[in-house]
Design an enzyme around this catalytic site. Structure first.
Site, PDB file in Angstrom:
ATOM      1  CG  ASN A  97       0.263  12.291  12.122  1.00 53.51           C
ATOM      2  OD1 ASN A  97       0.104  13.163  12.975  1.00 53.51           O
ATOM      3  ND2 ASN A  97       1.331  11.517  12.088  1.00 53.51           N
ATOM      4  CG  ASN A 103       1.871  12.388   8.113  1.00 53.61           C
ATOM      5  OD1 ASN A 103       1.204  11.531   8.687  1.00 53.61           O
ATOM      6  ND2 ASN A 103       3.122  12.632   8.429  1.00 53.61           N
ATOM      7  CG  HIS A 136      -1.425   3.943  10.080  1.00 56.95           C
ATOM      8  ND1 HIS A 136      -2.270   4.451  11.050  1.00 56.95           N
ATOM      9  CD2 HIS A 136      -0.555   4.963   9.791  1.00 56.95           C
ATOM     10  CE1 HIS A 136      -1.928   5.693  11.332  1.00 56.95           C
ATOM     11  NE2 HIS A 136      -0.905   6.033  10.582  1.00 56.95           N
ATOM     12  CE1 TYR A 142       4.119   2.204   5.208  1.00 54.03           C
ATOM     13  CE2 TYR A 142       4.076   2.842   2.894  1.00 54.03           C
ATOM     14  CZ  TYR A 142       4.644   2.927   4.150  1.00 54.03           C
ATOM     15  OH  TYR A 142       5.741   3.729   4.348  1.00 54.03           O
TER      16      TYR A 142
END
EC number: 3.1.1.29
Length: 206
Positions: free
Chosen positions: A118, A72, A24, A19
């Site tokens: 989220n 989340n 994000h 990631y």
């Protein structure tokens, strides 16, 4: 947030090498840049479910937190740090990506809903309030219609910035660091006057 009130700065993102550099994770990218500027390093802190660094000393100390819970569950890490350090929610600022803002734009707010994010939803759930400061960092939205956006949201937020986009991101993150200093020196409202009007050079879509 009054001048000098900030004590906990949280960047939202997902842990792991897969990631790194994704849209994000721009909250992580902002904290990494700040840590580099201040010559401090992040260390694992299991009690906060994340990586933490510190800048400043004594009453001026600010903790930088990158939750490692996945997006989340970010609120678990934030709640743990708030409780451990005995902080108030108005001493918190969350850095978060925002698809509703074009790449290159910023929005500093003292409160607000999750807006479909989220990570913010988890923070609101664990803190029991949406009255905490957040700096939304625009990453743009995919597609031209709502259907295209829904179909491509996951691939967009988990995708990396293009070379051209990265040039804008560099400008944005520089501005974020300036804004963080202004928040401490002048307070949220005056810092927001600058950040919310920011427009990077060479960004016709902003």
């Amino acid at each position: 947030m009054r001048p000098g009130r900030l004590r906990l700065l949280v960047g939202l993102g997902n842990p792991g090498s897969k990631y790194v550099g994704t849209r994000h994770n721009i909250g992580f990218m902002a904290l990494d840049k700040l840590a580099g500027q201040k010559s401090v390093s992040f260390r694992p802190q299991t009690k906060f479910h994340g990586l933490m660094a510190e800048v400043g000393v004594g009453s001026e100390r600010v903790r930088l937190l990158m939750p490692q819970t996945y997006m989340n569950e970010s609120g678990r890490a934030i709640r743990a740090a708030i409780d451990w350090f005995g902080l108030e929610v108005d001493q918190l600022l969350v850095l978060v990506d925002d698809m509703d803002l074009p790449l290159g734009r910023l929005r500093l707010r003292a409160q607000g809903s999750a807006g479909g994010h989220n990570g913010l939803r988890s923070a609101i759930q664990h803190l029991g309030t949406q009255d905490f400061c957040r700096l939304r960092i625009g990453i743009g939205a995919p597609g031209c219609t709502s259907e295209e956006r829904r179909a491509r949201t996951v691939s967009h937020v988990l995708g990396v910035f293009s070379r051209q986009e990265s040039l804008l991101v560099d400008q944005v993150l520089d501005e974020v660091l300036i804004g963080l200093d202004l928040i401490q020196c002048l307070g949220l409202e005056r810092a927001g006057n600058r950040l919310n009007a920011f427009q990077p050079e060479g960004c016709s879509a902003c």
